[in-house]
Scaffold this motif. Structure first.
Motif, PDB file in Angstrom:
ATOM      1  N   GLY A 132       0.809  -1.216   0.000  1.00  0.00           N
ATOM      2  CA  GLY A 132       0.000   0.000   0.000  1.00  0.00           C
ATOM      3  C   GLY A 132       0.835   1.256   0.000  1.00  0.00           C
ATOM      4  O   GLY A 132       0.526   2.228  -0.700  1.00  0.00           O
ATOM      5  N   ALA A 133       1.921   1.262   0.776  1.00  0.00           N
ATOM      6  CA  ALA A 133       2.779   2.451   0.857  1.00  0.00           C
ATOM      7  C   ALA A 133       3.481   2.708  -0.474  1.00  0.00           C
ATOM      8  O   ALA A 133       3.543   3.853  -0.951  1.00  0.00           O
ATOM      9  N   ILE A 134       4.022   1.650  -1.097  1.00  0.00           N
ATOM     10  CA  ILE A 134       4.723   1.814  -2.371  1.00  0.00           C
ATOM     11  C   ILE A 134       3.768   2.282  -3.462  1.00  0.00           C
ATOM     12  O   ILE A 134       4.056   3.219  -4.216  1.00  0.00           O
ATOM     13  N   ASN A 135       2.605   1.647  -3.532  1.00  0.00           N
ATOM     14  CA  ASN A 135       1.626   2.046  -4.542  1.00  0.00           C
ATOM     15  C   ASN A 135       1.109   3.459  -4.288  1.00  0.00           C
ATOM     16  O   ASN A 135       0.973   4.257  -5.221  1.00  0.00           O
ATOM     17  N   GLY A 136       0.810   3.778  -3.036  1.00  0.00           N
ATOM     18  CA  GLY A 136       0.305   5.107  -2.707  1.00  0.00           C
ATOM     19  C   GLY A 136       1.290   6.199  -3.064  1.00  0.00           C
ATOM     20  O   GLY A 136       0.905   7.252  -3.592  1.00  0.00           O
ATOM     21  N   PHE A 137       2.570   5.956  -2.803  1.00  0.00           N
ATOM     22  CA  PHE A 137       3.585   6.945  -3.166  1.00  0.00           C
ATOM     23  C   PHE A 137       3.661   7.106  -4.681  1.00  0.00           C
ATOM     24  O   PHE A 137       3.780   8.226  -5.189  1.00  0.00           O
ATOM     25  N   GLY A 138       3.597   5.982  -5.403  1.00  0.00           N
ATOM     26  CA  GLY A 138       3.648   6.067  -6.861  1.00  0.00           C
ATOM     27  C   GLY A 138       2.474   6.835  -7.432  1.00  0.00           C
ATOM     28  O   GLY A 138       2.646   7.698  -8.301  1.00  0.00           O
ATOM     29  N   VAL A 139       1.270   6.560  -6.940  1.00  0.00           N
ATOM     30  CA  VAL A 139       0.075   7.266  -7.415  1.00  0.00           C
ATOM     31  C   VAL A 139       0.154   8.753  -7.065  1.00  0.00           C
ATOM     32  O   VAL A 139      -0.092   9.621  -7.908  1.00  0.00           O
ATOM     33  N   GLY A 140       0.480   9.053  -5.804  1.00  0.00           N
ATOM     34  CA  GLY A 140       0.567  10.450  -5.383  1.00  0.00           C
ATOM     35  C   GLY A 140       1.632  11.224  -6.134  1.00  0.00           C
ATOM     36  O   GLY A 140       1.431  12.386  -6.509  1.00  0.00           O
ATOM     37  N   PHE A 141       2.783  10.587  -6.386  1.00  0.00           N
ATOM     38  CA  PHE A 141       3.871  11.243  -7.115  1.00  0.00           C
ATOM     39  C   PHE A 141       3.467  11.534  -8.550  1.00  0.00           C
ATOM     40  O   PHE A 141       3.773  12.601  -9.099  1.00  0.00           O
ATOM     41  N   ALA A 142       2.759  10.589  -9.164  1.00  0.00           N
ATOM     42  CA  ALA A 142       2.284  10.812 -10.532  1.00  0.00           C
ATOM     43  C   ALA A 142       1.282  11.964 -10.585  1.00  0.00           C
ATOM     44  O   ALA A 142       1.379  12.855 -11.433  1.00  0.00           O
ATOM     45  N   LEU A 143       0.315  11.966  -9.665  1.00  0.00           N
ATOM     46  CA  LEU A 143      -0.678  13.040  -9.630  1.00  0.00           C
ATOM     47  C   LEU A 143      -0.024  14.393  -9.366  1.00  0.00           C
ATOM     48  O   LEU A 143      -0.406  15.410  -9.937  1.00  0.00           O
ATOM     49  N   LYS A 144       0.971  14.403  -8.481  1.00  0.00           N
ATOM     50  CA  LYS A 144       1.667  15.649  -8.149  1.00  0.00           C
ATOM     51  C   LYS A 144       2.353  16.236  -9.376  1.00  0.00           C
ATOM     52  O   LYS A 144       2.505  17.463  -9.490  1.00  0.00           O
ATOM     53  N   ASN A 145       2.766  15.385 -10.304  1.00  0.00           N
ATOM     54  CA  ASN A 145       3.444  15.844 -11.515  1.00  0.00           C
ATOM     55  C   ASN A 145       2.499  15.976 -12.704  1.00  0.00           C
ATOM     56  O   ASN A 145       2.941  16.051 -13.852  1.00  0.00           O
ATOM     57  N   GLY A 146       1.193  15.970 -12.407  1.00  0.00           N
ATOM     58  CA  GLY A 146       0.217  16.310 -13.428  1.00  0.00           C
ATOM     59  C   GLY A 146      -0.212  15.182 -14.328  1.00  0.00           C
ATOM     60  O   GLY A 146      -0.759  15.432 -15.410  1.00  0.00           O
ATOM     61  N   ILE A 147       0.018  13.936 -13.935  1.00  0.00           N
ATOM     62  CA  ILE A 147      -0.475  12.814 -14.724  1.00  0.00           C
ATOM     63  C   ILE A 147      -1.231  11.857 -13.812  1.00  0.00           C
ATOM     64  O   ILE A 147      -1.004  11.818 -12.603  1.00  0.00           O
ATOM     65  N   SER A 148      -2.130  11.114 -14.405  1.00  0.00           N
ATOM     66  CA  SER A 148      -2.939  10.171 -13.646  1.00  0.00           C
ATOM     67  C   SER A 148      -2.484   8.753 -13.927  1.00  0.00           C
ATOM     68  O   SER A 148      -1.919   8.461 -14.982  1.00  0.00           O
ATOM     69  N   THR A 149      -2.718   7.876 -12.972  1.00  0.00           N
ATOM     70  CA  THR A 149      -2.408   6.465 -13.151  1.00  0.00           C
ATOM     71  C   THR A 149      -3.609   5.709 -13.704  1.00  0.00           C
ATOM     72  O   THR A 149      -3.578   4.489 -13.787  1.00  0.00           O
ATOM     73  N   GLY A 150      -4.646   6.422 -14.061  1.00  0.00           N
ATOM     74  CA  GLY A 150      -5.814   5.813 -14.670  1.00  0.00           C
ATOM     75  C   GLY A 150      -6.825   5.352 -13.638  1.00  0.00           C
ATOM     76  O   GLY A 150      -6.679   5.558 -12.439  1.00  0.00           O
ATOM     77  N   GLY A 151      -7.883   4.717 -14.132  1.00  0.00           N
ATOM     78  CA  GLY A 151      -8.870   4.123 -13.248  1.00  0.00           C
ATOM     79  C   GLY A 151      -9.548   5.114 -12.330  1.00  0.00           C
ATOM     80  O   GLY A 151     -10.038   6.165 -12.753  1.00  0.00           O
ATOM     81  N   LEU A 152      -9.570   4.791 -11.036  1.00  0.00           N
ATOM     82  CA  LEU A 152     -10.272   5.609 -10.057  1.00  0.00           C
ATOM     83  C   LEU A 152      -9.626   6.967  -9.861  1.00  0.00           C
ATOM     84  O   LEU A 152     -10.266   7.885  -9.348  1.00  0.00           O
ATOM     85  N   ASP A 153      -8.350   7.112 -10.251  1.00  0.00           N
ATOM     86  CA  ASP A 153      -7.729   8.427 -10.151  1.00  0.00           C
ATOM     87  C   ASP A 153      -8.476   9.439 -11.012  1.00  0.00           C
ATOM     88  O   ASP A 153      -8.703  10.584 -10.615  1.00  0.00           O
ATOM     89  N   ILE A 154      -8.859   9.019 -12.204  1.00  0.00           N
ATOM     90  CA  ILE A 154      -9.598   9.910 -13.109  1.00  0.00           C
ATOM     91  C   ILE A 154     -10.969  10.221 -12.524  1.00  0.00           C
ATOM     92  O   ILE A 154     -11.400  11.384 -12.489  1.00  0.00           O
ATOM     93  N   ILE A 155     -11.659   9.185 -12.039  1.00  0.00           N
ATOM     94  CA  ILE A 155     -12.961   9.405 -11.406  1.00  0.00           C
ATOM     95  C   ILE A 155     -12.798  10.305 -10.191  1.00  0.00           C
ATOM     96  O   ILE A 155     -13.599  11.214  -9.948  1.00  0.00           O
ATOM     97  N   GLY A 156     -11.731  10.068  -9.405  1.00  0.00           N
ATOM     98  CA  GLY A 156     -11.488  10.877  -8.211  1.00  0.00           C
ATOM     99  C   GLY A 156     -11.250  12.336  -8.543  1.00  0.00           C
ATOM    100  O   GLY A 156     -11.739  13.227  -7.849  1.00  0.00           O
ATOM    101  N   ILE A 157     -10.501  12.605  -9.622  1.00  0.00           N
ATOM    102  CA  ILE A 157     -10.241  13.992 -10.030  1.00  0.00           C
ATOM    103  C   ILE A 157     -11.534  14.680 -10.443  1.00  0.00           C
ATOM    104  O   ILE A 157     -11.799  15.830 -10.054  1.00  0.00           O
ATOM    105  N   VAL A 158     -12.366  13.988 -11.218  1.00  0.00           N
ATOM    106  CA  VAL A 158     -13.632  14.578 -11.668  1.00  0.00           C
ATOM    107  C   VAL A 158     -14.543  14.852 -10.472  1.00  0.00           C
ATOM    108  O   VAL A 158     -15.133  15.935 -10.352  1.00  0.00           O
TER     109      VAL A 158
END
Length: 291
Positions: A124-150
């Motif tokens: 969970g920690a490794i995945n969470g950091f990867g997702v958060g780091f991607a979002l912080k740099n303006g890209i999404s990891t897909g899936g629920l991240d896109i739904i979450g942003i909307v």
């Protein structure tokens, strides 16, 4: 000037490609080193891809691996992102998902531990950091991240909270497939991932800033130059110690903008008193950052 703009754009794109690749490596480590050995399901689309992989394990040619399932499930998410978020954002989301799918396939699992609690926490920690780091740099990891942003743009809820709301099915699936203790372990992994996302991706965390200064015009100019935020002014405030005249300024920023605020205050009035506190909710107009 045009050459400089193109150079800057190329630099930004290079960073985004690097971030997408870095995320792909991190999610593959989480899946292959921790979640799969520990029988832990991830959040969102990755967890759904794991579930499909488990259910089709003995389906022969119809077996859909986690990496392939991750890409296929994300196809409708690409359409949503294209319409609701932006074309550049969608392009790098596509790249991010491709890297993740390929790296999950290429990086072979290494047996570290089968302890489900350790696998849930570290995965969970490794995945969470990867997702958060991607979002912080303006890209999404897909899936629920896109739904979450909307949803966040419409309701103000954080990315991690939106993910948690959509993951009850994943937890129940873990219980049915591996036994109900593993449902609890998967829930632990989801919680850790959501918290790390919110700690890493700070753009959605809003803060109220109160500034007491005797140089309001200079401070306002510096803040608006660095942050472009609206400011409310309270005139004719008196200090209790020296009884000198002060001005109170109020504004709302995101935690992502903290460095810009500190720079603005250093330039505008380094002696000002600044109080910063978390904001539970903002009603009214508050401009979200564009991707």
């Amino acid at each position: 000037m045009e050459n400089m703009r193109q150079l800057m754009q190329r630099h930004v794109y290079t960073i985004k490609f690097s971030v997408a690749f870095f995320y792909g490596v991190l999610v593959s480590l989480a899946v292959n080193y921790f979640w799969t050995p520990g029988h832990i399901y991830s959040s969102g689309v990755t967890g759904l891809a794991q579930l499909i992989n488990t259910l089709t394990m003995h389906a022969g040619v119809w077996h859909i691996s986690t990496g392939l399932g991750l890409f296929l499930i994300n196809i409708p998410m690409f359409v949503l992102a294209w319409k609701q978020v932006g074309k550049t954002f969608t392009f790098f989301t596509f790249i991010c998902v491709v890297f993740a799918s390929v790296m999950i396939r290429l990086i072979q699992p290494i047996h570290l531990t089968n302890d489900p609690i350790i696998c849930a926490i570290f995965g969970g920690a490794i995945n969470g950091f990867g997702v958060g780091f991607a979002l912080k740099n303006g890209i999404s990891t897909g899936g629920l991240d896109i739904i979450g942003i909307v949803v966040r743009r419409k309701t103000g809820h954080s990315i991690g909270s939106v993910n948690m709301a959509f993951n009850s099915l994943i937890v129940l699936s873990a219980g049915f497939v591996y036994g109900w203790p593993y449902a609890l372990y998967s829930a632990l992994g989801l919680y850790v991932s959501a918290r790390v996302i919110d700690m890493t991706f700070t753009r959605q965390q809003q803060l109220q800033v109160m500034i007491i200064t005797d140089r309001p015009k200079t401070v306002i100019d510096c803040i608006q130059n660095h942050l472009q935020r609206g400011i409310t002014i309270v005139h004719d405030v008196e200090g209790a110690y020296h009884h000198d005249e002060k001005t109170i300024l109020f504004t709302i920023i995101t935690r992502y903008e903290m460095e810009g605020l500190e720079t603005a205050m250093e330039e505008g009035d380094p002696d000002a008193f600044v109080s910063i506190s978390p904001t539970i909710k903002v009603l009214g107009h508050f401009t979200e950052s564009k991707w």
